[in-house]
Design a protein around this motif. Structure first.
Motif, short mmCIF file in Angstrom:
data_model
loop_
_atom_site.label_atom_id
_atom_site.label_comp_id
_atom_site.label_asym_id
_atom_site.label_seq_id
_atom_site.Cartn_x
_atom_site.Cartn_y
_atom_site.Cartn_z
N PRO A 5 11.85 10.80 2.87
CA PRO A 5 10.61 10.81 2.09
C PRO A 5 9.90 9.46 2.24
N LYS A 6 8.62 9.52 2.47
CA LYS A 6 7.88 8.27 2.65
C LYS A 6 7.60 7.59 1.32
N THR A 7 7.68 6.28 1.34
CA THR A 7 7.54 5.51 0.09
C THR A 7 6.35 4.55 0.18
N LEU A 8 6.18 3.79 -0.89
CA LEU A 8 5.10 2.80 -0.94
C LEU A 8 5.24 1.79 0.20
N ASN A 9 6.49 1.47 0.55
CA ASN A 9 6.71 0.52 1.64
C ASN A 9 6.12 1.04 2.95
N ASP A 10 6.30 2.33 3.23
CA ASP A 10 5.72 2.92 4.45
C ASP A 10 4.20 2.84 4.41
N MET A 11 3.66 3.15 3.24
CA MET A 11 2.21 3.13 3.07
C MET A 11 1.67 1.71 3.23
N PHE A 12 2.43 0.74 2.72
CA PHE A 12 2.05 -0.68 2.83
C PHE A 12 1.98 -1.08 4.30
N ILE A 13 2.99 -0.74 5.07
CA ILE A 13 3.02 -1.11 6.49
C ILE A 13 1.90 -0.40 7.25
N ASP A 14 1.69 0.88 6.96
CA ASP A 14 0.61 1.62 7.63
C ASP A 14 -0.75 1.00 7.34
N THR A 15 -0.95 0.58 6.11
CA THR A 15 -2.24 0.00 5.72
C THR A 15 -2.41 -1.40 6.31
N LEU A 16 -1.30 -2.13 6.42
CA LEU A 16 -1.35 -3.44 7.10
C LEU A 16 -1.83 -3.25 8.54
N LYS A 17 -1.31 -2.22 9.20
CA LYS A 17 -1.70 -1.93 10.59
C LYS A 17 -3.19 -1.59 10.67
N ASP A 18 -3.66 -0.85 9.70
CA ASP A 18 -5.08 -0.47 9.62
C ASP A 18 -5.95 -1.72 9.52
N VAL A 19 -5.59 -2.63 8.64
CA VAL A 19 -6.41 -3.83 8.42
C VAL A 19 -6.28 -4.79 9.61
N TYR A 20 -5.11 -4.84 10.21
CA TYR A 20 -4.89 -5.70 11.38
C TYR A 20 -5.83 -5.26 12.51
N TYR A 21 -5.88 -3.96 12.71
CA TYR A 21 -6.80 -3.40 13.72
C TYR A 21 -8.25 -3.71 13.34
N ALA A 22 -8.58 -3.51 12.06
CA ALA A 22 -9.95 -3.73 11.60
C ALA A 22 -10.37 -5.19 11.81
N GLU A 23 -9.51 -6.13 11.44
CA GLU A 23 -9.85 -7.55 11.58
C GLU A 23 -10.12 -7.89 13.05
N LYS A 24 -9.36 -7.30 13.95
CA LYS A 24 -9.56 -7.58 15.38
C LYS A 24 -10.89 -7.01 15.87
N GLN A 25 -11.28 -5.87 15.33
CA GLN A 25 -12.60 -5.31 15.67
C GLN A 25 -13.70 -6.23 15.14
N ILE A 26 -13.49 -6.75 13.94
CA ILE A 26 -14.48 -7.63 13.30
C ILE A 26 -14.63 -8.93 14.11
N LEU A 27 -13.50 -9.42 14.62
CA LEU A 27 -13.53 -10.63 15.47
C LEU A 27 -14.44 -10.43 16.68
N ARG A 28 -14.46 -9.22 17.19
CA ARG A 28 -15.30 -8.92 18.36
C ARG A 28 -16.74 -8.67 17.96
N ALA A 29 -16.96 -8.12 16.78
CA ALA A 29 -18.32 -7.75 16.36
C ALA A 29 -19.13 -8.95 15.87
N LEU A 30 -18.49 -9.90 15.18
CA LEU A 30 -19.23 -11.01 14.56
C LEU A 30 -20.03 -11.86 15.56
N PRO A 31 -19.47 -12.22 16.72
CA PRO A 31 -20.27 -13.01 17.67
C PRO A 31 -21.52 -12.25 18.15
#
Ligand SMILES: [Fe+2]
Ligand SMILES: [Fe+2]
Length: 168
Positions: A5-31
């Motif tokens: 059964p998936k727990t909050l810890n799984d959700m935490f890691i999945d969401t970290l991955k989401d934001v990690y990807y997002a921040e890298k996209q933002i790094l490319r978009a800001l310039p």
């Protein structure tokens, strides 16, 4: 074999991955946004936040480490959509007085997405007892909030006004 059964810890890691990807996209978009902006103040604000965003990626890598996972991104459709809208603004308003107001609006949509994500991640890290992660996430959250406030000030201060020049 039964799946765990998936727990909050799984959700935490999945969401970290989401934001990690997002921040890298933002790094490319800001310039690109800094280059497109007409206002020197707005350019400077985008460039400053690009520097901060490098720190956000770095902090996320530390949070992955605290959680005992390798830093890895996972496609975030939300950020792709927001960045895509920003591109449309640049294309549709290329030489128009309203360009900067549109860029600012896109940038604030990004900040609000980040604020939502970091707020959630911070609450979850608290629940999971990851004290060091809470502090790292909170530092980034504070920078996102400050950036959003700066963007609001720029909009009200000058950008929105120059987007609607008075008729002669
Ligand atoms: Fe960020
Ligand atoms: Fe940000």
């Amino acid at each position: 074999m039964a799946t765990e059964p998936k727990t909050l810890n799984d959700m935490f890691i999945d969401t970290l991955k989401d934001v990690y990807y997002a921040e890298k996209q933002i790094l490319r978009a800001l310039p690109k946004m800094a280059k497109a902006a007409n206002s020197a103040e707005l350019k400077a604000a985008f460039e400053k936040h690009r520097g901060e965003t490098e720190g956000h990626v770095e902090r996320l890598a530390q949070v992955f480490e605290i959680a005992g996972k390798a830093a890895r991104g996972k496609t975030c459709d939300a950020i792709l959509g927001i960045v895509e809208e920003g591109k449309a603004v640049m294309e549709d308003y290329g030489d128009s007085p309203a360009l900067d107001a549109g860029l600012l609006a896109s940038a604030q949509a990004v900040e609000h997405y980040e604020i939502a994500r970091y707020g959630t991640l911070k609450a979850w890290a608290q629940q999971l007892g990851l004290t060091e992660a809470v502090s790292l996430l909170d530092q980034t959250l504070a920078e996102e909030v400050k950036t959003d406030e700066l963007f609001s000030k720029l909009g009200v201060g000058s950008i929105n006004k120059s987007a609607q020049p008075k008729a002669a």
